[in-house]
Design an enzyme around this catalytic site. Structure first.
Site, PDB file in Angstrom:
ATOM      1  N   GLY A 196       0.843  -1.199   0.000  1.00 47.78           N
ATOM      2  CA  GLY A 196       0.000   0.000   0.000  1.00 47.78           C
ATOM      3  C   GLY A 196       0.874   1.243   0.000  1.00 47.78           C
ATOM      4  N   SER A 238       2.637   4.889   0.930  1.00 45.99           N
ATOM      5  CA  SER A 238       3.323   5.406   2.106  1.00 45.99           C
ATOM      6  C   SER A 238       2.280   6.057   3.026  1.00 45.99           C
ATOM      7  CB  SER A 238       4.364   6.453   1.665  1.00 45.99           C
ATOM      8  OG  SER A 238       4.974   7.027   2.791  1.00 45.99           O
ATOM      9  N   GLY A 239       2.315   5.695   4.287  1.00 50.17           N
ATOM     10  CA  GLY A 239       1.365   6.269   5.242  1.00 50.17           C
ATOM     11  C   GLY A 239       0.016   5.570   5.277  1.00 50.17           C
ATOM     12  N   SER A 240      -0.107   4.479   4.516  1.00 51.90           N
ATOM     13  CA  SER A 240      -1.409   3.784   4.500  1.00 51.90           C
ATOM     14  C   SER A 240      -1.651   3.016   5.793  1.00 51.90           C
ATOM     15  CB  SER A 240      -1.502   2.841   3.290  1.00 51.90           C
ATOM     16  OG  SER A 240      -0.459   1.894   3.316  1.00 51.90           O
ATOM     17  N   GLY A 241      -0.572   2.651   6.483  1.00 52.77           N
ATOM     18  CA  GLY A 241      -0.734   1.936   7.755  1.00 52.77           C
ATOM     19  C   GLY A 241      -0.082   0.565   7.780  1.00 52.77           C
ATOM     20  N   SER A 248       3.071  -0.544   8.305  1.00 58.36           N
ATOM     21  CA  SER A 248       3.961  -0.825   9.453  1.00 58.36           C
ATOM     22  C   SER A 248       3.169  -0.867  10.751  1.00 58.36           C
ATOM     23  CB  SER A 248       5.033   0.257   9.588  1.00 58.36           C
ATOM     24  OG  SER A 248       5.709   0.406   8.383  1.00 58.36           O
ATOM     25  N   SER A 258       5.879  -1.948  -2.250  1.00 62.05           N
ATOM     26  CA  SER A 258       5.816  -2.949  -3.341  1.00 62.05           C
ATOM     27  C   SER A 258       4.762  -2.554  -4.374  1.00 62.05           C
ATOM     28  CB  SER A 258       5.581  -4.358  -2.790  1.00 62.05           C
ATOM     29  OG  SER A 258       4.626  -4.414  -1.757  1.00 62.05           O
TER      30      SER A 258
HETATM   31  N1  LIG Z   1      10.287   8.026  -3.829  1.00 60.04           N
HETATM   32  C1  LIG Z   1       9.742   7.360  -2.801  1.00 60.04           C
HETATM   33  N2  LIG Z   1       8.580   6.677  -2.971  1.00 60.04           N
HETATM   34  C2  LIG Z   1       8.049   6.007  -1.941  1.00 60.04           C
HETATM   35  N3  LIG Z   1       8.596   5.942  -0.685  1.00 60.04           N
HETATM   36  C3  LIG Z   1       9.766   6.602  -0.488  1.00 60.04           C
HETATM   37  C4  LIG Z   1      10.368   7.337  -1.520  1.00 60.04           C
HETATM   38  N4  LIG Z   1      11.510   7.893  -1.022  1.00 60.04           N
HETATM   39  C5  LIG Z   1      11.599   7.527   0.256  1.00 60.04           C
HETATM   40  N5  LIG Z   1      10.562   6.755   0.604  1.00 60.04           N
HETATM   41  C6  LIG Z   1      10.456   6.120   1.912  1.00 60.04           C
HETATM   42  O1  LIG Z   1      10.765   4.747   1.703  1.00 60.04           O
HETATM   43  C7  LIG Z   1       9.753   3.901   2.188  1.00 60.04           C
HETATM   44  C8  LIG Z   1       9.334   2.892   1.132  1.00 60.04           C
HETATM   45  O2  LIG Z   1      10.298   1.896   1.010  1.00 60.04           O
HETATM   46  P1  LIG Z   1       9.891   0.491   0.416  1.00 60.04           P
HETATM   47  O3  LIG Z   1      11.116  -0.348   0.465  1.00 60.04           O
HETATM   48  O4  LIG Z   1       8.685  -0.011   1.103  1.00 60.04           O
HETATM   49  O5  LIG Z   1       9.523   0.891  -1.098  1.00 60.04           O
HETATM   50  S1  LIG Z   1       9.317  -0.063  -2.366  1.00 60.04           S
HETATM   51  O6  LIG Z   1       8.546  -1.242  -1.925  1.00 60.04           O
HETATM   52  O7  LIG Z   1      10.627  -0.464  -2.864  1.00 60.04           O
HETATM   53  O8  LIG Z   1       8.582   0.730  -3.340  1.00 60.04           O
HETATM   54  C9  LIG Z   1       8.565   4.760   2.513  1.00 60.04           C
HETATM   55  O9  LIG Z   1       8.130   4.267   3.759  1.00 60.04           O
HETATM   56  P2  LIG Z   1       6.609   4.010   4.133  1.00 60.04           P
HETATM   57  O10 LIG Z   1       6.067   5.381   4.369  1.00 60.04           O
HETATM   58  O11 LIG Z   1       6.709   3.203   5.390  1.00 60.04           O
HETATM   59  O12 LIG Z   1       5.908   3.249   3.058  1.00 60.04           O
HETATM   60  C10 LIG Z   1       9.115   6.184   2.610  1.00 60.04           C
HETATM   61  O13 LIG Z   1       9.392   6.501   3.944  1.00 60.04           O
HETATM   62  N1  LIG Z   2      -6.787   2.974  11.675  1.00 61.36           N
HETATM   63  C1  LIG Z   2      -5.460   3.128  11.539  1.00 61.36           C
HETATM   64  N2  LIG Z   2      -4.679   2.057  11.269  1.00 61.36           N
HETATM   65  C2  LIG Z   2      -3.339   2.219  11.096  1.00 61.36           C
HETATM   66  N3  LIG Z   2      -2.696   3.396  11.183  1.00 61.36           N
HETATM   67  C3  LIG Z   2      -3.426   4.506  11.464  1.00 61.36           C
HETATM   68  C4  LIG Z   2      -4.828   4.414  11.642  1.00 61.36           C
HETATM   69  N4  LIG Z   2      -5.305   5.658  11.892  1.00 61.36           N
HETATM   70  C5  LIG Z   2      -4.250   6.484  11.875  1.00 61.36           C
HETATM   71  N5  LIG Z   2      -3.104   5.797  11.626  1.00 61.36           N
HETATM   72  C6  LIG Z   2      -1.768   6.416  11.553  1.00 61.36           C
HETATM   73  O1  LIG Z   2      -1.355   6.395  10.205  1.00 61.36           O
HETATM   74  C7  LIG Z   2       0.061   6.309  10.131  1.00 61.36           C
HETATM   75  C8  LIG Z   2       0.436   5.153   9.244  1.00 61.36           C
HETATM   76  O2  LIG Z   2       1.835   5.122   9.106  1.00 61.36           O
HETATM   77  P1  LIG Z   2       2.654   3.806   8.819  1.00 61.36           P
HETATM   78  O3  LIG Z   2       2.108   2.657   9.588  1.00 61.36           O
HETATM   79  O4  LIG Z   2       4.094   4.142   8.983  1.00 61.36           O
HETATM   80  O5  LIG Z   2       2.279   3.572   7.284  1.00 61.36           O
HETATM   81  P2  LIG Z   2       3.146   2.851   6.175  1.00 61.36           P
HETATM   82  O6  LIG Z   2       3.976   1.783   6.839  1.00 61.36           O
HETATM   83  O7  LIG Z   2       2.105   2.261   5.247  1.00 61.36           O
HETATM   84  O8  LIG Z   2       3.949   3.919   5.521  1.00 61.36           O
HETATM   85  C9  LIG Z   2       0.569   6.119  11.569  1.00 61.36           C
HETATM   86  O9  LIG Z   2       1.017   7.359  12.073  1.00 61.36           O
HETATM   87  C10 LIG Z   2      -0.679   5.655  12.315  1.00 61.36           C
HETATM   88  O10 LIG Z   2      -0.661   6.018  13.670  1.00 61.36           O
END
Ligand SMILES: Nc1ncnc2c1ncn2[C@@H]1O[C@H](COP(=O)(O)OS(=O)(=O)O)[C@@H](OP(=O)(O)O)[C@H]1O
Ligand SMILES: Nc1ncnc2c1ncn2[C@@H]1O[C@H](COP(=O)(O)OP(=O)(O)O)[C@@H](O)[C@H]1O
EC number: 2.7.1.25
Length: 200
Positions: free
Chosen positions: A34, A36-39, A41, A108
């Site tokens: 999903g 980035s920031g979708s949840g 981790s 991914s």
């Molecule tokens: N260009 C770009 N696009 C997306 N994300 C970026 C980018 N640059 C840095 N980041 C940071 O790297 C995290 C994603 O790494 P991943 O290894 O999960 O990415 S991937 O599966 O290879 O696409 C991602 O973490 P998450 O927010 O936890 O998803 C970001 O913090």
């Molecule tokens: N219902 C929920 N489930 C998961 N995360 C949530 C939810 N509501 C708010 N959040 C917040 O959304 C953010 C998701 O970030 P993270 O888990 O790092 O996402 P990702 O790994 O996909 O980048 C966290 O700060 C988390 O506290």
């Protein structure tokens, strides 16, 4: 390209089944995908905690963390993302072989890369968890201020902004964190594992 030559597979005396019997549960990968920031981790870490508290053998592989070490030589081009996912797929396979309920949290974004991982694992060993949180919600959260930077053009090729995210077509589990709580999402995954007899 495979550069390895003159290699022979070494069998071991302990099988995956032996390890699963020892731990008392099946092993598989819960593959979170999903934006980035979708949840990804947050949910993976919560599920790992709950499984661990029930004395199950479990481990989280997280995109950011893996990029500090094993994959520190990879960036975010399509080719590097492919290699990132290929390596994690292989690592996941080792973890499954070791009897571990493995959770991975990687964007991914490419379907072919995810399907390749599915194909190197056995039947039922790859459980795709699509964290389908709308981009507007992810961007509003912007935990790491990366969307802000991407919008300003300071990060190029950011997933969902100027790099693609290919939605899974048949994920085993779909979660939308804009409409469901963390507790509900974690329970949804545990229920799936019980229902499909991975755990008791
Ligand atoms: N260009 C770009 N696009 C997306 N994300 C970026 C980018 N640059 C840095 N980041 C940071 O790297 C995290 C994603 O790494 P991943 O290894 O999960 O990415 S991937 O599966 O290879 O696409 C991602 O973490 P998450 O927010 O936890 O998803 C970001 O913090
Ligand atoms: N219902 C929920 N489930 C998961 N995360 C949530 C939810 N509501 C708010 N959040 C917040 O959304 C953010 C998701 O970030 P993270 O888990 O790092 O996402 P990702 O790994 O996909 O980048 C966290 O700060 C988390 O506290």
């Amino acid at each position: 390209m495979n550069k390895s030559e003159n290699i022979t597979w070494q069998n071991t005396k302990i099988s995956k089944q032996d390890r699963q019997s020892y731990f008392g549960h099946k092993s598989a990968v819960l593959w979170f995908t999903g934006l980035s920031g979708s949840g990804k981790s947050t949910i993976a870490v919560e599920v790992e905690k709950q499984l661990f508290e029930h004395h199950l053998n479990t481990y989280v592989l997280d995109g950011d963390n893996i990029r500090f070490g094993l994959n520190s030589n990879l960036g975010f081009s399509a080719k590097d993302r492919e290699e990132n996912i290929r390596r994690i797929g292989e690592v996941s396979k080792l973890f499954v072989d070791a009897g571990t309920l493995t959770l991975t949290a990687f964007i991914s974004p490419y379907r072919a890369d995810r399907d390749r991982v599915r194909n190197i694992l056995g039947d039922g060993e790859f459980i795709e968890v699509f964290v389908d949180t709308p981009i507007e919600v992810c961007e509003k959260r912007d935990v790491k201020h990366l969307y802000e930077k991407a919008r300003r053009g300071e990060i190029k090729g950011f997933t969902g902004i100027d790099a693609p995210y290919e939605r899974p077509q048949n994920p085993e589990i779909t979660i939308d964190t804009s409409t469901q709580s963390l507790a509900t999402s974690a329970q949804q995954i545990i229920d799936y594992l019980v229902e499909h007899k991975y755990i008791n």
